[in-house]
Design a protein around this motif. Structure first.
Motif, mmCIF file in Angstrom:
data_model
loop_
_atom_site.group_PDB
_atom_site.id
_atom_site.type_symbol
_atom_site.label_atom_id
_atom_site.label_comp_id
_atom_site.label_asym_id
_atom_site.label_seq_id
_atom_site.Cartn_x
_atom_site.Cartn_y
_atom_site.Cartn_z
ATOM 1 N N TYR A 194 -30.691 -55.022 -3.770
ATOM 2 C CA TYR A 194 -32.012 -54.462 -4.067
ATOM 3 C C TYR A 194 -32.032 -52.959 -3.780
ATOM 4 O O TYR A 194 -32.564 -52.165 -4.576
ATOM 5 C CB TYR A 194 -33.083 -55.161 -3.225
ATOM 6 N N ALA A 195 -31.434 -52.567 -2.649
ATOM 7 C CA ALA A 195 -31.386 -51.145 -2.302
ATOM 8 C C ALA A 195 -30.606 -50.364 -3.363
ATOM 9 O O ALA A 195 -31.021 -49.268 -3.775
ATOM 10 C CB ALA A 195 -30.747 -50.962 -0.925
ATOM 11 N N ALA A 196 -29.479 -50.928 -3.817
ATOM 12 C CA ALA A 196 -28.685 -50.271 -4.856
ATOM 13 C C ALA A 196 -29.453 -50.209 -6.174
ATOM 14 O O ALA A 196 -29.408 -49.196 -6.893
ATOM 15 C CB ALA A 196 -27.360 -51.012 -5.049
ATOM 16 N N TYR A 197 -30.155 -51.297 -6.494
ATOM 17 C CA TYR A 197 -30.961 -51.345 -7.725
ATOM 18 C C TYR A 197 -32.057 -50.287 -7.698
ATOM 19 O O TYR A 197 -32.277 -49.567 -8.683
ATOM 20 C CB TYR A 197 -31.572 -52.745 -7.877
ATOM 21 N N GLU A 198 -32.737 -50.169 -6.569
ATOM 22 C CA GLU A 198 -33.804 -49.185 -6.440
ATOM 23 C C GLU A 198 -33.264 -47.762 -6.538
ATOM 24 O O GLU A 198 -33.841 -46.897 -7.188
ATOM 25 C CB GLU A 198 -34.532 -49.375 -5.107
ATOM 26 N N ASP A 199 -32.118 -47.518 -5.900
ATOM 27 C CA ASP A 199 -31.512 -46.184 -5.947
ATOM 28 C C ASP A 199 -31.118 -45.811 -7.376
ATOM 29 O O ASP A 199 -31.294 -44.663 -7.803
ATOM 30 C CB ASP A 199 -30.289 -46.121 -5.036
ATOM 31 N N ALA A 200 -30.568 -46.791 -8.114
ATOM 32 C CA ALA A 200 -30.093 -46.529 -9.470
ATOM 33 C C ALA A 200 -31.233 -46.322 -10.458
ATOM 34 O O ALA A 200 -31.084 -45.589 -11.442
ATOM 35 C CB ALA A 200 -29.194 -47.667 -9.936
ATOM 36 N N ASN A 201 -32.362 -46.985 -10.208
ATOM 37 C CA ASN A 201 -33.466 -46.951 -11.166
ATOM 38 C C ASN A 201 -34.633 -46.069 -10.714
ATOM 39 O O ASN A 201 -35.691 -46.086 -11.342
ATOM 40 C CB ASN A 201 -33.983 -48.378 -11.407
ATOM 41 N N ARG A 202 -34.436 -45.324 -9.648
ATOM 42 C CA ARG A 202 -35.510 -44.478 -9.152
ATOM 43 C C ARG A 202 -35.635 -43.226 -10.022
ATOM 44 O O ARG A 202 -34.712 -42.428 -10.122
ATOM 45 C CB ARG A 202 -35.243 -44.100 -7.692
ATOM 46 N N THR A 203 -36.787 -43.090 -10.660
ATOM 47 C CA THR A 203 -37.029 -41.947 -11.535
ATOM 48 C C THR A 203 -37.533 -40.759 -10.725
ATOM 49 O O THR A 203 -37.814 -40.867 -9.527
ATOM 50 C CB THR A 203 -38.067 -42.310 -12.609
ATOM 51 N N THR A 204 -37.670 -39.630 -11.433
ATOM 52 C CA THR A 204 -38.212 -38.439 -10.771
ATOM 53 C C THR A 204 -39.633 -38.700 -10.280
ATOM 54 O O THR A 204 -40.032 -38.258 -9.184
ATOM 55 C CB THR A 204 -38.214 -37.244 -11.733
ATOM 56 N N ALA A 205 -40.411 -39.446 -11.090
ATOM 57 C CA ALA A 205 -41.783 -39.791 -10.684
ATOM 58 C C ALA A 205 -41.780 -40.650 -9.426
ATOM 59 O O ALA A 205 -42.616 -40.473 -8.534
ATOM 60 C CB ALA A 205 -42.500 -40.509 -11.826
ATOM 61 N N LYS A 259 -35.139 -65.209 -10.075
ATOM 62 C CA LYS A 259 -35.695 -64.103 -10.853
ATOM 63 C C LYS A 259 -34.977 -62.807 -10.494
ATOM 64 O O LYS A 259 -34.294 -62.723 -9.469
ATOM 65 C CB LYS A 259 -37.197 -63.969 -10.585
ATOM 66 N N ASP A 260 -35.161 -61.795 -11.353
ATOM 67 C CA ASP A 260 -34.552 -60.505 -11.046
ATOM 68 C C ASP A 260 -35.558 -59.625 -10.312
ATOM 69 O O ASP A 260 -36.720 -59.976 -10.144
ATOM 70 C CB ASP A 260 -34.047 -59.812 -12.311
ATOM 71 N N PHE A 261 -35.096 -58.444 -9.884
ATOM 72 C CA PHE A 261 -35.914 -57.579 -9.045
ATOM 73 C C PHE A 261 -37.188 -57.089 -9.733
ATOM 74 O O PHE A 261 -38.190 -56.817 -9.075
ATOM 75 C CB PHE A 261 -35.087 -56.357 -8.593
ATOM 76 N N SER A 262 -37.151 -56.972 -11.053
ATOM 77 C CA SER A 262 -38.289 -56.410 -11.780
ATOM 78 C C SER A 262 -39.330 -57.447 -12.181
ATOM 79 O O SER A 262 -40.385 -57.095 -12.701
ATOM 80 C CB SER A 262 -37.797 -55.689 -13.042
ATOM 81 N N SER A 263 -39.060 -58.725 -11.931
ATOM 82 C CA SER A 263 -39.972 -59.790 -12.350
ATOM 83 C C SER A 263 -41.159 -59.913 -11.401
ATOM 84 O O SER A 263 -41.057 -59.612 -10.209
ATOM 85 C CB SER A 263 -39.233 -61.130 -12.412
ATOM 86 N N ASP A 264 -42.270 -60.390 -11.943
ATOM 87 C CA ASP A 264 -43.413 -60.734 -11.103
ATOM 88 C C ASP A 264 -43.130 -62.056 -10.407
ATOM 89 O O ASP A 264 -42.498 -62.959 -10.984
ATOM 90 C CB ASP A 264 -44.684 -60.855 -11.954
ATOM 91 N N HIS A 265 -43.611 -62.177 -9.177
ATOM 92 C CA HIS A 265 -43.296 -63.401 -8.425
ATOM 93 C C HIS A 265 -44.298 -63.589 -7.300
ATOM 94 O O HIS A 265 -44.728 -62.618 -6.660
ATOM 95 C CB HIS A 265 -41.880 -63.313 -7.837
ATOM 96 N N ASP A 266 -44.675 -64.831 -7.057
ATOM 97 C CA ASP A 266 -45.547 -65.184 -5.933
ATOM 98 C C ASP A 266 -44.687 -65.745 -4.812
ATOM 99 O O ASP A 266 -44.223 -66.886 -4.883
ATOM 100 C CB ASP A 266 -46.600 -66.209 -6.386
ATOM 101 N N HIS A 267 -44.452 -64.938 -3.781
ATOM 102 C CA HIS A 267 -43.547 -65.363 -2.711
ATOM 103 C C HIS A 267 -44.180 -66.377 -1.756
ATOM 104 O O HIS A 267 -43.508 -66.868 -0.853
ATOM 105 C CB HIS A 267 -43.070 -64.136 -1.905
ATOM 106 N N THR A 268 -45.457 -66.699 -1.943
ATOM 107 C CA THR A 268 -46.109 -67.686 -1.069
ATOM 108 C C THR A 268 -45.870 -69.118 -1.545
ATOM 109 O O THR A 268 -46.188 -70.064 -0.835
ATOM 110 C CB THR A 268 -47.621 -67.431 -1.001
ATOM 111 N N LYS A 269 -45.342 -69.273 -2.763
ATOM 112 C CA LYS A 269 -45.071 -70.598 -3.314
ATOM 113 C C LYS A 269 -43.576 -70.843 -3.321
ATOM 114 O O LYS A 269 -42.804 -69.996 -3.764
ATOM 115 C CB LYS A 269 -45.627 -70.707 -4.734
ATOM 116 N N GLU A 270 -43.188 -72.021 -2.834
ATOM 117 C CA GLU A 270 -41.766 -72.322 -2.699
ATOM 118 C C GLU A 270 -41.302 -73.280 -3.792
ATOM 119 O O GLU A 270 -41.978 -74.248 -4.120
ATOM 120 C CB GLU A 270 -41.483 -72.925 -1.322
ATOM 121 N N ASP A 271 -40.141 -72.969 -4.366
ATOM 122 C CA ASP A 271 -39.499 -73.818 -5.361
ATOM 123 C C ASP A 271 -38.290 -74.468 -4.706
ATOM 124 O O ASP A 271 -37.243 -73.846 -4.551
ATOM 125 C CB ASP A 271 -39.088 -72.983 -6.580
#
Length: 528
Positions: A285-296, A173-185
């Motif tokens: 992930y750090a780069a993604y967050e930096d690029a998509n971080r809005t003023t809010a 999945k991508d960074f913006s997707s919902d995901h349950d990290h307690t379940k393993e695939d």
């Protein structure tokens, strides 16, 4: 499915726990009344303590609240302790419970800031030894001014954030997707890579946990029992720090050195490296967050920074109860960051409330310890020694008891008994001061051996993170072993060396000098 009522009852009892575990708990419930009524209440009390420790050790088989709670309820019913005593213990530790309820939830609403800071740390510093030392020393410094539970809650929140990010991407999945990290695939996840990452997180968690003990022992605000000991000895912040320093400073140096050594030589399960693939995911992930971080989003980080500053200042200067400061953090971070939905707020309490309930059950076991006088023989035996031998015995006795019981309770019981001995003239004030140092260091340092001794370790063991990174009771004890050995030995050597006695004499002489100087100054000013 079970076909009879009896089979159905046994199937439902403790859920999916192993059958042998269910039989063990039922056996405990059968033998406890027999021991209490027909053998000895004292022996029954110690058996109950061992049984409760067993439920903690098997935390990954079954959460300890249910089996431990059944044992506690039975103890009250058969008269090992009383509901009044249990309530008294809960009332005496209300600040700890409020801390768990509100402070952990407050940290939840600061997770964006924490992930931002620690992700930068992990992605920019590639040396595992340096990262380990940073986590250990940062935890030690923070724990000297904040509560250890608060610090470990921060580390847990960060580790869960790292794990969930990796797990989400590794599951396709991508960074913006919902995901349950307690379940393993298993079709997506790489077992070898996942296990290496778990080992990396386990290392950081244990270094941080020990760091809270290294820093928490140094100051009167580091641990709850420190405050109690300081109050009985009438020590202020500076005096407490200096009186403890002949023991705590060598121990701190030894603890940091141990962190370096176990990482360097990869002993006791340490030395696990962050896999390159995981490092790339976290960096992306750090780069993604930096690029998509809005003023809010940036304003949310600013609010969390301000809340963090208030948290540190409020706790360092004791501007309010720890739990109330945590509640204020919840209010500030939600009010100014747009979190107004009841269900969104409720998620923040999911992590801490089970442990809060477990701690209340633990106080019932403490009630048994008090009512059955389980520690009394050890205390009287320790008081029979004299001089430095008495200090060493108190240190060892406190350490051993803190490994199997709560160090706050052990420290409180011992300092009250020693204060009673001082009042009765059995010991001198100088010896009382030395014993206070031995009690404080004894309850804080050897207790890292097991999760039973320190609430921060127990919180880590019973957190939602522990099963994700495979941090079991046995593994935690094994990974804490080098620290236990080093801290305990250094503590004993510094106490036995006699330097504490010299420090006490120094304080006595300084007090006399200051007293006479102040008297002379006042006399000169007033003409008397």
């Amino acid at each position: 499915m079970p076909s009879t009522a009896g089979n159905a009852f046994f199937h439902n009892f403790l859920g999916n726990s192993p059958r042998w575990y269910k039989y063990a708990i039922l056996l405990f419930l059968v033998i406890n009344p027999l021991l209490f009524f027909y053998v000895s209440p004292f022996i029954a009390g110690w058996v109950l303590v061992v049984e409760f420790i067993f439920t903690l050790a098997m935390a990954l088989k079954c959460y300890p609240l249910q089996p431990g709670g059944l044992l506690a309820i039975q103890a009250v019913i058969i008269g090992m302790t009383s509901p009044t005593q249990v309530l008294h213990e809960i009332e005496a530790n209300l600040e700890v419970l409020l801390l768990l309820i509100f402070m952990v939830a407050g940290i939840y609403f600061m997770k964006q800031l924490l992930l931002f800071v620690f992700t930068k740390m992990i992605t920019k510093v590639r040396s595992k030894i340096v990262v380990s030392l940073m986590f250990c020393t940062a935890s030690a410094f923070l724990s000297a001014f904040l509560d250890a539970l608060t610090v470990i809650a921060v580390i847990i929140a960060v580790a869960i954030g790292f794990y969930s990010i990796y797990h989400k991407v590794a599951s396709g999945k991508d960074f913006s997707s919902d995901h349950d990290h307690t379940k393993e695939d298993r079709e997506q996840l790489c077992d070898e890579e996942l296990e290496a990452f778990r080992g990396f997180l386990r290392n950081l968690l244990m270094h941080s946990g020990v760091g809270t003990a290294l820093g928490g022992v140094c100051t009167m605000v580091g641990e709850p029992q420190n405050l109690i000991i300081a109050a009985q000895a009438h020590w202020q912040f500076g005096e407490f720090f200096i009186r403890m320093s002949p023991v705590t400073m060598p121990v701190l140096i030894a603890g940091v050195a141990t962190c370096f050594i176990v990482e360097k030589f990869k002993w006791f399960g340490y030395g696990a490296q962050l896999p390159d693939a995981v490092h790339k995911i976290l960096s992306d992930y750090a780069a993604y967050e930096d690029a998509n971080r809005t003023t809010a989003d940036k304003m949310k980080l600013v609010v969390q920074v301000l809340a963090g500053i208030w948290l540190v200042v409020g706790l360092a200067f004791h501007l309010a109860s720890v739990g109330l400061i945590g509640l204020s953090v919840i209010i500030i971070t939600t009010a100014f960051n747009g979190v107004t939905d009841e269900h969104a707020i409720g998620k923040a309490f999911e992590e801490a409330l089970p442990f809060t309930a477990l701690l209340a059950v633990f106080f019932a076991v403490v009630g048994v310890i008090i009512d059955q006088h389980l520690f009394a023989p050890v205390i009287q035996w320790a008081l029979s020694f004299e001089g430095n031998a008495q200090l060493v015995v108190f240190y060892i006795a406190n350490g051993l008891l803190s490994m199997v019981s709560d160090n706050v309770f052990v420290g409180t019981v011992y300092i009250n008994e020693v204060k009673a001995a001082l009042i009765s003239g059995q010991i001198t004030r100088d010896q009382f001061d030395l014993l206070a140092v031995a009690i404080n260091t004894g309850t804080n340092l050897p207790s890292v051996a097991t999760p039973n001794g320190q609430a921060a370790f127990l919180f880590l063991l019973t957190s939602a993170l522990a099963p994700l990174v495979r941090l079991s009771y046995g593994r935690m004890v094994w990974m804490a072993l080098p620290y236990t050995i080093v801290l305990s030995i250094v503590g004993v050597v510094t106490i036995e060396s006699g330097f504490l006695t010299d420090m006490t004499q120094y304080f006595y002489d300084s007090h006399i000098i200051i007293h006479h100087t102040a008297k002379d100054v006042i006399g000169a000013a007033t003409g008397h």
